[in-house]
Design an enzyme around this catalytic site. Structure first.
Site, PDB file in Angstrom:
ATOM      1  N   LYS A   1      16.478  40.319  -6.184  1.00 26.07           N
ATOM      2  CA  LYS A   1      15.533  39.329  -6.739  1.00 26.07           C
ATOM      3  C   LYS A   1      14.150  39.556  -6.159  1.00 26.07           C
ATOM      4  O   LYS A   1      14.006  39.775  -4.962  1.00 26.07           O
ATOM      5  CB  LYS A   1      16.020  37.921  -6.396  1.00 26.07           C
TER       6      LYS A   1
ATOM      7  N   HIS B   1      19.315  27.129   4.056  1.00 22.16           N
ATOM      8  CA  HIS B   1      18.674  28.393   3.679  1.00 22.16           C
ATOM      9  C   HIS B   1      18.196  29.079   4.959  1.00 22.16           C
ATOM     10  O   HIS B   1      17.159  28.736   5.509  1.00 22.16           O
ATOM     11  CB  HIS B   1      17.501  28.101   2.743  1.00 22.16           C
TER      12      HIS B   1
ATOM     13  N   ASP C   1       0.812  -1.233   0.000  1.00 26.24           N
ATOM     14  CA  ASP C   1       0.000   0.000   0.000  1.00 26.24           C
ATOM     15  C   ASP C   1       0.838   1.273   0.000  1.00 26.24           C
ATOM     16  O   ASP C   1       0.307   2.379   0.089  1.00 26.24           O
ATOM     17  CB  ASP C   1      -0.939   0.013   1.217  1.00 26.24           C
TER      18      ASP C   1
HETATM   19  C1  R5P Z   1      16.038  31.150  -2.886  1.00 28.34           C
HETATM   20  O1  R5P Z   1      16.082  32.266  -2.341  1.00 28.34           O
HETATM   21  C2  R5P Z   1      17.248  30.328  -3.124  1.00 28.34           C
HETATM   22  O2  R5P Z   1      18.377  30.940  -2.595  1.00 28.34           O
HETATM   23  C3  R5P Z   1      17.440  29.993  -4.594  1.00 28.34           C
HETATM   24  O3  R5P Z   1      17.774  31.178  -5.307  1.00 28.34           O
HETATM   25  C4  R5P Z   1      16.194  29.393  -5.191  1.00 28.34           C
HETATM   26  O4  R5P Z   1      15.694  28.393  -4.365  1.00 28.34           O
HETATM   27  C5  R5P Z   1      16.443  28.837  -6.561  1.00 28.34           C
HETATM   28  O5  R5P Z   1      15.271  28.266  -7.056  1.00 28.34           O
HETATM   29  P1  R5P Z   1      14.978  28.211  -8.607  1.00 28.34           P
HETATM   30  O6  R5P Z   1      16.121  27.504  -9.253  1.00 28.34           O
HETATM   31  O7  R5P Z   1      13.692  27.417  -8.700  1.00 28.34           O
HETATM   32  O8  R5P Z   1      14.816  29.609  -9.081  1.00 28.34           O
END
Ligand code: R5P
Length: 296
Positions: A193, A127, A34
């Site tokens: 970003k 992170h 399962d």
């Molecule tokens: C987010 O702040 C991380 O530091 C990476 O920049 C992020 O996780 C990258 O993800 P992706 O490749 O999907 O843009």
């Protein structure tokens, strides 16, 4: 001390055990019809400290359940302490309730890891954007190592670093860009970003001078969208060569091909999660930490 492993990290666990000269305890893992998971630790762990290597890369939910069963199996068999070696710790990017009604995943993961009986944690380039220090997330002793010096050394030896500028895509990446720039004797720049969705990123900011060669630095590449946006921007600005150093390469949904199409020359990553760009092993880093911080 002994070393054992879950499904995601058998290769890495073998490398760590070899590096440090420790016995590797094999595990049996399978699924019931399962879909429920079964694990069994195949050695005598009574009275021992055991390092469990299990990265939470692709399919983190199942890998975490497997990890928790391993801890329970070890403790049930009389193991003294469990040291979680989770090189890639999933769910750390949800480190805030960005919208009302959301779970604070990173804190919950810490509670789960502690709750199943983990005594110590070792991870890599976690992170930690909004928490800054790993001690602000975990109550158990926890160490966050960085693979950036190893990645930078690898890059310098294999590609040189003349006339290179290191670029980080966002404010969090400054900590890594600084380290890499130091190792490459190069300047660094941080861009801005804005995340508009899971696969939708907006990058702003410019390089202040004309640059021929850039090394991008980030902790995770997942869909590749972040790096793709930066690479495209830099290439449009006339940068001839763009490479990237990334600790955790998840590379979902054809990310690597898309990065190459965008004009990235080389993506160099570690083996925290198995991936085709893993050129730098973090096994020596983990082995050193295990030697230093073993329970007395
Ligand atoms: C987010 O702040 C991380 O530091 C990476 O920049 C992020 O996780 C990258 O993800 P992706 O490749 O999907 O843009």
């Amino acid at each position: 001390m002994l070393v054992t492993y879950g499904s995601s990290s058998e290769f890495l666990a073998r490398a760590i055990a070899k590096e440090i000269g420790l016995t590797l305890v094999e595990t049996n893992r399978r699924r019931f019809p399962d879909g429920e998971q079964y694990v069994r630790v195949m050695g005598n762990v009574s009275g021992e400290d055991v390092a469990v290597v299990q990265s939470l890369g692709m399919n983190p939910d199942a890998l975490f359940i497997e990890y928790s069963f391993l801890v329970d199996a070890l403790k049930g068999a009389g193991c003294r302490h469990v040291i979680a070696v989770i090189p890639y710790l999933a769910y750390t990017r949800q480190d805030s309730r960005f919208h009302s009604g959301e779970a604070l995943s990173v804190k919950l993961m810490a509670k789960f890891i502690e709750g199943v009986g983990t005594d110590r944690l070792i991870t890599i380039d976690m992170h930690l954007h909004r928490y800054n220090e790993i001690g602000n997330v975990f109550k158990i002793p926890a160490t966050n190592l960085s693979a950036m010096p190893l990645l930078a050394e690898y890059y310098r030896k294999n590609y040189g670093s003349q006339k290179t500028v290191v670029v980080g895509p966002d404010v969090e990446s400054e900590q890594w860009a600084k380290v890499v720039a130091g190792k490459l004797f190069a300047p660094y720049t941080i861009l801005e970003k804005q995340r508009l969705g899971d696969r939708d990123i907006k990058i702003s900011g410019e390089l202040s001078t004309e640059v021929n060669r850039v090394v991008l630095v980030d902790d995770i590449v997942c869909t590749g969208k972040t790096l793709i946006e930066v690479v495209s921007k830099l290439r449009t600005q006339g940068v001839k060569r763009v490479d990237a150093l990334v600790t955790h390469a998840l590379l979902v949904e054809g990310a690597l091909s898309k990065l190459r199409e965008a004009g990235l020359s080389e993506l160099i990553s570690t083996d925290t999660v198995p991936n085709q760009c893993a050129r730098v092993s973090i096994a020596p880093l983990i082995a050193d930490e295990l030697k230093k911080r073993a329970f007395k």
